[in-house]
Design a protein around this motif. Structure first.
Motif, PDB file in Angstrom:
ATOM      1  N   PHE B  52      61.187  32.562  50.482  1.00 45.62           N
ATOM      2  CA  PHE B  52      60.714  31.418  49.698  1.00 45.62           C
ATOM      3  C   PHE B  52      59.453  30.749  50.233  1.00 45.62           C
ATOM      4  O   PHE B  52      58.636  30.273  49.474  1.00 45.62           O
ATOM      5  CB  PHE B  52      61.806  30.353  49.574  1.00 45.62           C
ATOM      6  CG  PHE B  52      63.078  30.854  48.987  1.00 45.62           C
ATOM      7  CD1 PHE B  52      63.117  31.321  47.681  1.00 45.62           C
ATOM      8  CD2 PHE B  52      64.246  30.881  49.741  1.00 45.62           C
ATOM      9  CE1 PHE B  52      64.291  31.791  47.133  1.00 45.62           C
ATOM     10  CE2 PHE B  52      65.429  31.349  49.201  1.00 45.62           C
ATOM     11  CZ  PHE B  52      65.447  31.806  47.897  1.00 45.62           C
ATOM     12  N   PHE B  53      59.322  30.639  51.559  1.00 48.70           N
ATOM     13  CA  PHE B  53      58.328  29.723  52.105  1.00 48.70           C
ATOM     14  C   PHE B  53      57.169  30.419  52.820  1.00 48.70           C
ATOM     15  O   PHE B  53      56.544  29.834  53.706  1.00 48.70           O
ATOM     16  CB  PHE B  53      58.995  28.697  53.030  1.00 48.70           C
ATOM     17  CG  PHE B  53      60.124  27.952  52.375  1.00 48.70           C
ATOM     18  CD1 PHE B  53      59.877  27.080  51.312  1.00 48.70           C
ATOM     19  CD2 PHE B  53      61.439  28.135  52.795  1.00 48.70           C
ATOM     20  CE1 PHE B  53      60.913  26.404  50.686  1.00 48.70           C
ATOM     21  CE2 PHE B  53      62.485  27.456  52.175  1.00 48.70           C
ATOM     22  CZ  PHE B  53      62.217  26.583  51.122  1.00 48.70           C
ATOM     23  N   GLY B  54      56.873  31.667  52.436  1.00 47.43           N
ATOM     24  CA  GLY B  54      55.710  32.366  52.976  1.00 47.43           C
ATOM     25  C   GLY B  54      55.728  32.468  54.491  1.00 47.43           C
ATOM     26  O   GLY B  54      56.612  33.100  55.065  1.00 47.43           O
ATOM     27  N   GLU B  55      54.758  31.791  55.110  1.00 49.84           N
ATOM     28  CA  GLU B  55      54.630  31.829  56.571  1.00 49.84           C
ATOM     29  C   GLU B  55      55.589  30.850  57.262  1.00 49.84           C
ATOM     30  O   GLU B  55      55.563  30.710  58.481  1.00 49.84           O
ATOM     31  CB  GLU B  55      53.188  31.491  56.972  1.00 49.84           C
ATOM     32  CG  GLU B  55      52.208  32.627  56.759  1.00 49.84           C
ATOM     33  CD  GLU B  55      52.461  33.757  57.747  1.00 49.84           C
ATOM     34  OE1 GLU B  55      52.052  33.626  58.909  1.00 49.84           O
ATOM     35  OE2 GLU B  55      53.097  34.749  57.372  1.00 49.84           O
ATOM     36  N   GLY B  56      56.398  30.128  56.435  1.00 51.86           N
ATOM     37  CA  GLY B  56      57.236  29.045  56.960  1.00 51.86           C
ATOM     38  C   GLY B  56      58.092  29.430  58.152  1.00 51.86           C
ATOM     39  O   GLY B  56      58.082  28.760  59.186  1.00 51.86           O
ATOM     40  N   SER B  57      58.836  30.537  58.031  1.00 52.73           N
ATOM     41  CA  SER B  57      59.740  30.932  59.116  1.00 52.73           C
ATOM     42  C   SER B  57      58.971  31.206  60.401  1.00 52.73           C
ATOM     43  O   SER B  57      59.392  30.789  61.485  1.00 52.73           O
ATOM     44  CB  SER B  57      60.523  32.189  58.727  1.00 52.73           C
ATOM     45  OG  SER B  57      61.599  31.840  57.892  1.00 52.73           O
ATOM     46  N   LEU B 129      62.776  17.792  61.307  1.00 58.06           N
ATOM     47  CA  LEU B 129      61.518  18.045  62.008  1.00 58.06           C
ATOM     48  C   LEU B 129      60.637  19.084  61.307  1.00 58.06           C
ATOM     49  O   LEU B 129      59.418  19.036  61.423  1.00 58.06           O
ATOM     50  CB  LEU B 129      61.802  18.513  63.440  1.00 58.06           C
ATOM     51  CG  LEU B 129      62.360  17.461  64.395  1.00 58.06           C
ATOM     52  CD1 LEU B 129      62.576  18.069  65.772  1.00 58.06           C
ATOM     53  CD2 LEU B 129      61.426  16.260  64.497  1.00 58.06           C
ATOM     54  N   GLN B 130      61.264  20.020  60.552  1.00 59.54           N
ATOM     55  CA  GLN B 130      60.482  21.126  59.974  1.00 59.54           C
ATOM     56  C   GLN B 130      59.299  20.667  59.129  1.00 59.54           C
ATOM     57  O   GLN B 130      58.155  20.970  59.463  1.00 59.54           O
ATOM     58  CB  GLN B 130      61.389  22.044  59.153  1.00 59.54           C
ATOM     59  CG  GLN B 130      62.288  22.930  59.996  1.00 59.54           C
ATOM     60  CD  GLN B 130      63.137  23.852  59.155  1.00 59.54           C
ATOM     61  OE1 GLN B 130      62.726  24.319  58.107  1.00 59.54           O
ATOM     62  NE2 GLN B 130      64.344  24.127  59.617  1.00 59.54           N
ATOM     63  N   PRO B 131      59.515  19.908  58.031  1.00 64.75           N
ATOM     64  CA  PRO B 131      58.371  19.525  57.199  1.00 64.75           C
ATOM     65  C   PRO B 131      57.572  18.400  57.841  1.00 64.75           C
ATOM     66  O   PRO B 131      56.361  18.281  57.643  1.00 64.75           O
ATOM     67  CB  PRO B 131      59.035  19.034  55.909  1.00 64.75           C
ATOM     68  CG  PRO B 131      60.357  18.532  56.337  1.00 64.75           C
ATOM     69  CD  PRO B 131      60.780  19.396  57.500  1.00 64.75           C
ATOM     70  N   PHE B 132      58.264  17.585  58.635  1.00 67.97           N
ATOM     71  CA  PHE B 132      57.719  16.374  59.199  1.00 67.97           C
ATOM     72  C   PHE B 132      56.657  16.717  60.239  1.00 67.97           C
ATOM     73  O   PHE B 132      55.547  16.196  60.233  1.00 67.97           O
ATOM     74  CB  PHE B 132      58.908  15.630  59.809  1.00 67.97           C
ATOM     75  CG  PHE B 132      58.617  14.296  60.381  1.00 67.97           C
ATOM     76  CD1 PHE B 132      57.811  13.387  59.718  1.00 67.97           C
ATOM     77  CD2 PHE B 132      59.203  13.928  61.579  1.00 67.97           C
ATOM     78  CE1 PHE B 132      57.575  12.145  60.255  1.00 67.97           C
ATOM     79  CE2 PHE B 132      58.974  12.689  62.114  1.00 67.97           C
ATOM     80  CZ  PHE B 132      58.156  11.788  61.453  1.00 67.97           C
ATOM     81  N   MET B 133      56.945  17.665  61.115  1.00 70.43           N
ATOM     82  CA  MET B 133      56.024  18.006  62.195  1.00 70.43           C
ATOM     83  C   MET B 133      55.154  19.214  61.873  1.00 70.43           C
ATOM     84  O   MET B 133      54.036  19.322  62.361  1.00 70.43           O
ATOM     85  CB  MET B 133      56.805  18.285  63.489  1.00 70.43           C
ATOM     86  CG  MET B 133      57.342  17.024  64.129  1.00 70.43           C
ATOM     87  SD  MET B 133      58.150  17.351  65.709  1.00 70.43           S
ATOM     88  CE  MET B 133      56.769  17.829  66.734  1.00 70.43           C
ATOM     89  N   PHE B 134      55.669  20.153  61.071  1.00 71.86           N
ATOM     90  CA  PHE B 134      54.961  21.428  60.930  1.00 71.86           C
ATOM     91  C   PHE B 134      54.594  21.763  59.483  1.00 71.86           C
ATOM     92  O   PHE B 134      54.018  22.816  59.231  1.00 71.86           O
ATOM     93  CB  PHE B 134      55.804  22.559  61.529  1.00 71.86           C
ATOM     94  CG  PHE B 134      56.242  22.271  62.937  1.00 71.86           C
ATOM     95  CD1 PHE B 134      55.307  22.265  63.960  1.00 71.86           C
ATOM     96  CD2 PHE B 134      57.565  21.960  63.227  1.00 71.86           C
ATOM     97  CE1 PHE B 134      55.700  21.973  65.260  1.00 71.86           C
ATOM     98  CE2 PHE B 134      57.951  21.667  64.527  1.00 71.86           C
ATOM     99  CZ  PHE B 134      57.015  21.671  65.542  1.00 71.86           C
ATOM    100  N   LEU B 140      66.206  30.790  56.729  1.00 71.12           N
ATOM    101  CA  LEU B 140      67.427  31.074  57.490  1.00 71.12           C
ATOM    102  C   LEU B 140      67.791  29.919  58.419  1.00 71.12           C
ATOM    103  O   LEU B 140      68.969  29.701  58.720  1.00 71.12           O
ATOM    104  CB  LEU B 140      67.282  32.387  58.275  1.00 71.12           C
ATOM    105  CG  LEU B 140      67.355  33.650  57.418  1.00 71.12           C
ATOM    106  CD1 LEU B 140      67.183  34.896  58.277  1.00 71.12           C
ATOM    107  CD2 LEU B 140      68.673  33.737  56.661  1.00 71.12           C
ATOM    108  N   CYS B 141      66.761  29.154  58.877  1.00 74.30           N
ATOM    109  CA  CYS B 141      67.062  27.965  59.686  1.00 74.30           C
ATOM    110  C   CYS B 141      67.829  26.957  58.838  1.00 74.30           C
ATOM    111  O   CYS B 141      68.812  26.353  59.293  1.00 74.30           O
ATOM    112  CB  CYS B 141      65.788  27.312  60.209  1.00 74.30           C
ATOM    113  SG  CYS B 141      64.637  28.458  60.967  1.00 74.30           S
TER     114      CYS B 141
END
Lengths: 115, 187
Positions: B52-57, B129-134, B140-141
């Motif tokens: 879903f999130f491209g480079e996200g993981s 922390l995921q969207p907030f910091m990065f 999967l997280c």
């Protein structure tokens, strides 16, 4: 169970909302901190024994309602979205839902036993 | 199941296998996913499944937060490795003891509850922390966070039964410490 499912849906929507509605700044940070907590409390409150956790979403719903008036996002969309989503979250946490099982007096019995 | 397995005033036995095995199953699923995430972080697995999130993981799993312990203490432990260890402990604590363990082994029930609770809280923190910091999400997280949160409610009924049992022992003049370890007078 449906009030908890509805709260989870609202929480997931609020996690996506900054991206979908395109807002940033303090309102975005507020959404991204509060929304996962709404989802988590609602999910824990699905279980009958931890149903009282639903009350944790009442202040979070109120916060979603009032926070846009503190942070003043530049557009009206994020403000209304946060207000009405918060109102729904708060209202849903008032609904106790059905309890089928008995728990020997519940958590209160740990302090005031009823053997 | 005999009647005496059910705690007084309860409609079911929260320590029955039918109650506990689904939680153990969730813990093992969490262990599997967290192990896969950790293997990626250690470079054993070359690419990460991210629908879903491209480079996200990749961003999340190689972030400063994910290698926090390694950077600050030198221990070669990533957040996913810690998570995998946590899920394994959950599974073990879910399996140990029989159907009466809410009164014969309150210590393991309470250890189980204490393990499941913080793992859930830790997962929520990492999700925040995921969207907030990065500015990124990791599918999967998020899945492991969902698993951690889903385990909390079903675990707490057994904890409640053990706490009520210890309280009853104290009210009858017994020692909660002995009851905690499952020693002594059963009434």
């Amino acid at each position: 169970m449906w009030p908890r499912i509805a709260q989870i849906a609202l929480g997931v929507w609020l996690m996506a909302a900054p991206q979908v509605l395109g807002y940033a700044g303090a309102t975005r940070i507020s959404s991204l901190i509060v929304a996962p907590m709404v989802v988590s409390f609602a999910a824990v409150a699905i279980a009958e024994v931890t149903r009282p956790v639903r009350w944790a979403n009442l202040p979070l719903g109120f916060w979603l309602m009032v926070s846009p008036w503190i942070f003043w996002p530049p557009a009206v969309g994020p403000t209304l979205n946060s207000f009405f989503s918060g109102a729904a979250v708060a209202t849903l946490s008032l609904i106790p839902g059905t309890i089928h099982d008995a728990f020997g007096g519940g958590w209160r019995a740990v302090w005031r036993p009823n053997p | 199941m005999s009647r005496s397995d059910i705690p007084p005033g309860w409609s079911y036995n929260p320590a029955a296998w039918g109650q506990r095995l689904p939680i153990v199953g969730l813990a093992l699923l969490g262990f599997g996913i967290a192990t896969y995430l950790a293997l990626y972080q250690y470079g054993v697995v070359a690419s990460m499944w991210e629908p879903f999130f491209g480079e996200g993981s990749r961003i999340i799993l190689t972030s400063t937060v994910s290698h926090f312990l390694e950077r600050h203490t030198g221990l070669p432990l990533t957040d996913a490795a810690l998570g995998a260890f946590g899920y394994l402990l959950d599974a073990v604590a879910g399996v140990v003891g029989g159907r009466k363990r809410w009164r014969t082994m309150p210590w393991i029930v309470i250890v189980f509850g204490v393990l499941v609770g913080p793992l859930g809280a830790f997962s929520i923190l990492l999700v925040i922390l995921q969207p907030f910091m990065f500015h990124a999400w990791c599918t999967l997280c998020l899945a492991t966070a969902v698993i951690s949160i889903a385990m909390i409610g079903p675990t707490m009924d057994e904890v409640l039964a053990s706490l009520q049992h210890m309280r009853r022992v104290v009210v009858r003049g017994g020692s909660w410490w002995r009851a905690f370890w499952g020693l002594g007078g059963e009434a």
